[in-house]
Design a protein around this motif. Structure first.
Motif, PDB file in Angstrom:
ATOM      1  N   ALA A  36       0.832  -1.207   0.000  1.00  0.00           N
ATOM      2  CA  ALA A  36       0.000   0.000   0.000  1.00  0.00           C
ATOM      3  C   ALA A  36       0.867   1.257   0.000  1.00  0.00           C
ATOM      4  CB  ALA A  36      -0.924  -0.012   1.212  1.00  0.00           C
ATOM      5  N   ASN A  37       1.925   1.255   0.822  1.00  0.00           N
ATOM      6  CA  ASN A  37       2.826   2.411   0.857  1.00  0.00           C
ATOM      7  C   ASN A  37       3.533   2.606  -0.481  1.00  0.00           C
ATOM      8  OD1 ASN A  37       2.194   2.882   3.548  1.00  0.00           O
ATOM      9  ND2 ASN A  37       3.930   1.698   4.318  1.00  0.00           N
ATOM     10  N   THR A  38       3.930   1.495  -1.110  1.00  0.00           N
ATOM     11  CA  THR A  38       4.605   1.578  -2.403  1.00  0.00           C
ATOM     12  C   THR A  38       3.666   2.136  -3.467  1.00  0.00           C
ATOM     13  OG1 THR A  38       6.015  -0.309  -1.827  1.00  0.00           O
ATOM     14  CG2 THR A  38       5.852   0.260  -4.160  1.00  0.00           C
ATOM     15  N   ALA A  39       2.418   1.681  -3.456  1.00  0.00           N
ATOM     16  CA  ALA A  39       1.445   2.177  -4.438  1.00  0.00           C
ATOM     17  C   ALA A  39       1.233   3.679  -4.281  1.00  0.00           C
ATOM     18  CB  ALA A  39       0.126   1.430  -4.279  1.00  0.00           C
ATOM     19  N   ARG A  40       1.098   4.146  -3.028  1.00  0.00           N
ATOM     20  CA  ARG A  40       0.908   5.588  -2.801  1.00  0.00           C
ATOM     21  C   ARG A  40       2.155   6.372  -3.193  1.00  0.00           C
ATOM     22  NH1 ARG A  40      -1.927   4.001   2.075  1.00  0.00           N
ATOM     23  NH2 ARG A  40      -0.020   4.298   3.265  1.00  0.00           N
ATOM     24  N   GLY A  41       3.333   5.836  -2.831  1.00  0.00           N
ATOM     25  CA  GLY A  41       4.570   6.532  -3.149  1.00  0.00           C
ATOM     26  C   GLY A  41       4.816   6.643  -4.638  1.00  0.00           C
TER      27      GLY A  41
END
Length: 411
Positions: free
Chosen positions: A309-314
């Motif tokens: 999830a963090n990678t997708a947002r980043g």
């Protein structure tokens, strides 16, 4: 210069908007140079004597933790591994200098920005807000926060099995949370590596087995002793709370300052509770500390999902610019605190990789090095913890089988 009432208005927004922050900074003269005098003045600024007492207490606990770590370090083992110990000391000292130079620059800047404000925002909260309010920057921040949530129970479990007491564990945790993770954990993990399994632990396990056999109960090495039946579930609850805090921080930073503060407090206290419990209520048998295999696997899966999830947002945030790749990496230095936590993350992950290398060899280390951007360092470290527990269970089963065969021969 903005009037004090205007500054108060900007501060009480939840959170302070980007435009308000930019206006405040534009109306503020540049911060004073980075000197010892200016650092001392900045650390003592704030709401008067209360700030000075909190600052003195902060550094008193940090220095006390470092002194306790130095006193508890195994001197004989240090002499046997002198080159490795020397390199680790240099690594930890360098990490402390790199991270804290940036933190102190932020402290000076924060004091300068709010020097006419009679009620300045909390320095600790502000420092974390500026590493959570950008998607690409949060990707780097979350690497450190999730990894340390997993590294704490693993290091505590390995420490208990080697006779490293709970007060020393607390000292390492305080040095990590008040100093830097990349300062404390390399020393802690090396302490674990150079210390063999404690004879006291082995004697405690044998005594526990004899006591269970006398009572007719199964002599299971992995079963928690009677005086701490819920400590392992206590650990899993604390680790779950830490991961939930990491998940919540970027979601509430722009909406609810109070929720952000609660999540921040939970993250920085929940991992201290089990070791504090062990220190206050000591037990001769360290079974029950840390996590079990199922816990590690669940934590690995949770860490991986949060990392995705963090990678997708980043990535989505970086793609909004014309140069997404450079934007993604430039986020590591978007402000002093972001640069500090990014350095702390990279150095701590390197120390974790060295620990995996020391215990599993170069092939597993290479897998760790290549897979961490995809799976997350936290998930990989949790899998390493699960492999250590599997190895102990296999060894226990082999010993039980050997003992059963010996009993059969006697009959």
């Amino acid at each position: 210069r903005l009037k004090p009432s205007r500054i108060d208005t900007a501060r009480t927004m939840k959170p302070v908007g980007t435009a308000a922050k930019a206006a405040l900074r534009a109306a503020t003269p540049p911060p004073p140079p980075f000197t010892l005098d200016n650092v001392i003045v900045a650390l003592g600024s704030g709401d008067g004597i209360g700030t000075q007492i909190r600052t003195a207490g902060y550094f008193a606990v940090l220095i006390s933790a470092i002194l306790l770590i130095a006193a508890a370090w195994p001197k004989a083992a240090a002499y046997k591994h002198l080159p490795t110990v020397f390199l680790t000391l240099c690594f930890s000292a360098g990490a402390l200098v790199l991270t804290w130079r940036l933190i102190l620059l932020f402290v000076i800047d924060h004091a300068n920005l709010h020097r006419v404000n009679p009620d300045p925002p909390n320095l600790f909260v502000e420092a974390y807000m500026v590493v959570c309010d950008d998607a690409a920057g949060w990707w780097w921040s979350s690497l450190l926060l999730m990894w340390v949530v997993i590294a704490c129970p693993l290091a505590v479990r390995e420490s208990e099995m080697r006779g490293i007491g709970p007060w020393v564990q607390l000292a390492y945790l305080c040095a990590a949370f008040l100093g830097a993770v990349s300062f404390s954990f390399p020393l802690w993990l090396l302490h674990i590596i150079v210390t063999p399994q404690a004879p006291a632990f082995q004697a405690a396990v044998k005594k526990d087995k004899k006591e269970k056999k006398r009572k007719g109960a199964p002599a299971d090495d992995e079963a928690p002793p009677s005086n701490e039946p819920a400590l392992r579930s206590f650990w899993s609850t604390c680790v779950g709370g830490g991961l939930c805090s990491v998940l919540v921080l970027p979601l509430v930073v722009a909406h609810s300052r109070n929720s952000f503060i609660v999540a921040l407090i939970v993250l920085h206290t929940v991992l201290l509770v089990p070791s504090a419990y062990r220190a206050i209520f000591p037990s001769p048998n360290p079974n029950g500390t840390g996590l079990i295999i199922q816990d590690y696997l669940a934590v690995a899966a949770s860490s991986f999902m949060i990392h995705l999830a963090n990678t997708a947002r980043g990535v989505a945030g970086a793609l909004e610019s014309d140069t997404p790749l450079s934007t993604f990496f430039a986020a590591t230095a978007r402000n002093y605190c972001q640069a500090s936590i990014s350095i702390d993350a990279v150095l701590a992950l390197f120390a974790g990789g060295a620990f995996v290398f020391a215990q599993r060899g170069r092939y597993v280390f290479l897998a760790y090095a290549f897979l961490w951007p995809l799976l997350s360092p936290a998930a990989l470290f949790a899998l390493h913890g699960a492999s250590l527990e599997m190895e102990r269970m296999a060894k226990k089963d082999a010993e039980a089988k050997k003992a059963a065969e010996a009993e059969e021969k006697k009959k």
